[in-house]
Design a protein around this motif. Structure first.
Motif, PDB file in Angstrom:
ATOM      1  N   HIS A  18       0.946  -0.981  -0.173  1.00 20.67           N
ATOM      2  CA  HIS A  18      -0.003   0.130   0.034  1.00 20.67           C
ATOM      3  C   HIS A  18       0.710   1.399  -0.094  1.00 20.67           C
ATOM      4  O   HIS A  18       0.583   2.177  -0.776  1.00 20.67           O
ATOM      5  N   ASP A  28      -4.371  12.561  -7.329  1.00 16.80           N
ATOM      6  CA  ASP A  28      -4.247  13.169  -5.934  1.00 16.80           C
ATOM      7  C   ASP A  28      -3.038  13.906  -5.627  1.00 16.80           C
ATOM      8  O   ASP A  28      -3.076  15.097  -5.037  1.00 16.80           O
ATOM      9  N   VAL A  51      -9.400  13.400   0.099  1.00 17.62           N
ATOM     10  CA  VAL A  51      -8.818  12.256  -0.654  1.00 17.62           C
ATOM     11  C   VAL A  51      -8.619  11.113   0.199  1.00 17.62           C
ATOM     12  O   VAL A  51      -9.340   9.852  -0.240  1.00 17.62           O
ATOM     13  N   ASN A  55     -10.863   7.419  -0.424  1.00 18.82           N
ATOM     14  CA  ASN A  55     -10.096   6.137  -0.288  1.00 18.82           C
ATOM     15  C   ASN A  55     -10.841   5.136   0.707  1.00 18.82           C
ATOM     16  O   ASN A  55     -10.958   4.191   0.413  1.00 18.82           O
ATOM     17  N   TYR A  58     -13.814   3.396  -0.667  1.00 21.62           N
ATOM     18  CA  TYR A  58     -13.423   2.260  -1.412  1.00 21.62           C
ATOM     19  C   TYR A  58     -13.094   1.126  -0.759  1.00 21.62           C
ATOM     20  O   TYR A  58     -13.092   0.102  -1.152  1.00 21.62           O
ATOM     21  N   ALA A 125     -10.641  11.508  -5.561  1.00 19.53           N
ATOM     22  CA  ALA A 125     -10.473  10.107  -4.952  1.00 19.53           C
ATOM     23  C   ALA A 125     -11.732   9.397  -5.619  1.00 19.53           C
ATOM     24  O   ALA A 125     -11.445   8.075  -6.146  1.00 19.53           O
ATOM     25  N   ASN A 128     -12.172   8.031  -9.680  1.00 15.90           N
ATOM     26  CA  ASN A 128     -11.073   7.177  -9.795  1.00 15.90           C
ATOM     27  C   ASN A 128     -11.460   5.589  -9.433  1.00 15.90           C
ATOM     28  O   ASN A 128     -11.011   5.338  -8.501  1.00 15.90           O
ATOM     29  N   LYS A 130     -10.364   3.069 -10.448  1.00 19.08           N
ATOM     30  CA  LYS A 130      -9.176   2.372 -10.349  1.00 19.08           C
ATOM     31  C   LYS A 130      -8.825   2.233  -8.779  1.00 19.08           C
ATOM     32  O   LYS A 130      -8.126   1.101  -8.374  1.00 19.08           O
ATOM     33  N   ASN A 131      -9.244   3.054  -8.037  1.00 19.46           N
ATOM     34  CA  ASN A 131      -8.874   3.026  -6.447  1.00 19.46           C
ATOM     35  C   ASN A 131      -9.758   1.851  -5.975  1.00 19.46           C
ATOM     36  O   ASN A 131      -9.324   1.003  -5.197  1.00 19.46           O
ATOM     37  N   PHE A 134      -7.960  -1.150  -6.888  1.00 17.91           N
ATOM     38  CA  PHE A 134      -6.839  -1.453  -6.166  1.00 17.91           C
ATOM     39  C   PHE A 134      -6.971  -2.019  -4.828  1.00 17.91           C
ATOM     40  O   PHE A 134      -6.127  -3.082  -4.430  1.00 17.91           O
ATOM     41  N   TYR A 135      -7.929  -1.498  -4.087  1.00 14.94           N
ATOM     42  CA  TYR A 135      -7.996  -2.160  -2.746  1.00 14.94           C
ATOM     43  C   TYR A 135      -8.695  -3.275  -2.651  1.00 14.94           C
ATOM     44  O   TYR A 135      -8.422  -4.059  -1.833  1.00 14.94           O
ATOM     45  N   VAL A 163      -2.757   7.155   4.063  1.00 14.88           N
ATOM     46  CA  VAL A 163      -3.092   7.835   2.961  1.00 14.88           C
ATOM     47  C   VAL A 163      -3.294   9.491   3.704  1.00 14.88           C
ATOM     48  O   VAL A 163      -2.608  10.477   3.249  1.00 14.88           O
TER      49      VAL A 163
END
Length: 212
Positions: A18, A28, A51, A55, A58, A125, A128, A130-131, A134-135, A163
């Motif tokens: 991470h 970001d 931000v 995160n 998500y 945040a 996106n 893709k966040n 990713f998580y 973060v």
């Protein structure tokens, strides 16, 4: 006993993966940098919080198994295109930045309100997807199927905190008064570069959906 209850065996691998991802500059990072270089930490701290909250949303989705975004291509496409449009708009605003020959203190008063900063960071945040991927990937691949809910929540709180603290550190360093004074005559150039990078990321998102 308590540590083993809340701390999964794979936590070190999760924490390292991470943090390494945080070291890779993304939208970001450039958003926070563009505001911190002009308005220091006070003018970007709530962007950092926004931000981190984005995160966290998500992360919660990954923890509680909400895989709707991942498994719904249409929803993913809509969010990604909305994020691309947002980055294009944000980048265009930064490209309008011009030289400022006044003293540093004269434009500190023009910083965004806390609510606007929070909204800006949250949008960056959340727009996106893709966040989310990713998580979800991070939690499923590294932690595996045998991790408990308590352990997942602990990991989620950890990642949210990292973060937030990392973004605040970035904003604090870039927005330090000595750094600002050294870059006083170049602030508009830095903002334009950040704007160009954000536009580039946005265009890449749109290019992904163009027919070859």
């Amino acid at each position: 006993m308590f540590i083993s209850t809340v701390l999964p065996a794979a936590f070190p691998a999760l924490a390292i993966a991470h943090f390494l991802a945080l070291l890779s500059p993304g939208q970001d990072f450039f958003l926070i940098s563009a505001h911190a270089i002009r308005h220091n930490l006070k003018g970007s701290q709530f962007i950092c919080l926004g931000v981190a909250i984005g995160n966290a949303i998500y992360i919660a989705a990954a923890v509680f198994g909400w895989t709707g975004i991942r498994d719904n291509p249409s929803l993913f496409c809509v969010i990604e295109l909305a994020g691309g449009a947002y980055l294009l708009w944000l980048g265009a605003q930064l490209l309008k930045s011009g030289p400022n020959s006044e003293l540093l203190e004269s434009y500190r008063g023009h910083r965004l309100s806390a609510l606007k900063q929070l909204w800006l960071g949250l949008n960056s945040a959340l727009l996106n997807p893709k966040n989310a991927l990713f998580y979800m990937s991070l939690m499923s691949v590294i932690l595996g199927n045998h991790v408990t809910m308590i352990q997942q929540v602990f990991c989620g709180v950890w990642m949210f905190s990292v973060v937030l603290l990392w973004d605040i550190l970035v904003a604090a360093i870039i927005g330090h008064e000595q750094v600002q004074r050294r870059l006083l005559n170049k602030i508009h150039l830095i903002e334009r570069v950040a704007g160009a990078i954000l536009i580039g990321i946005g265009m890449m998102l749109f290019a992904h959906y163009l027919p070859i």
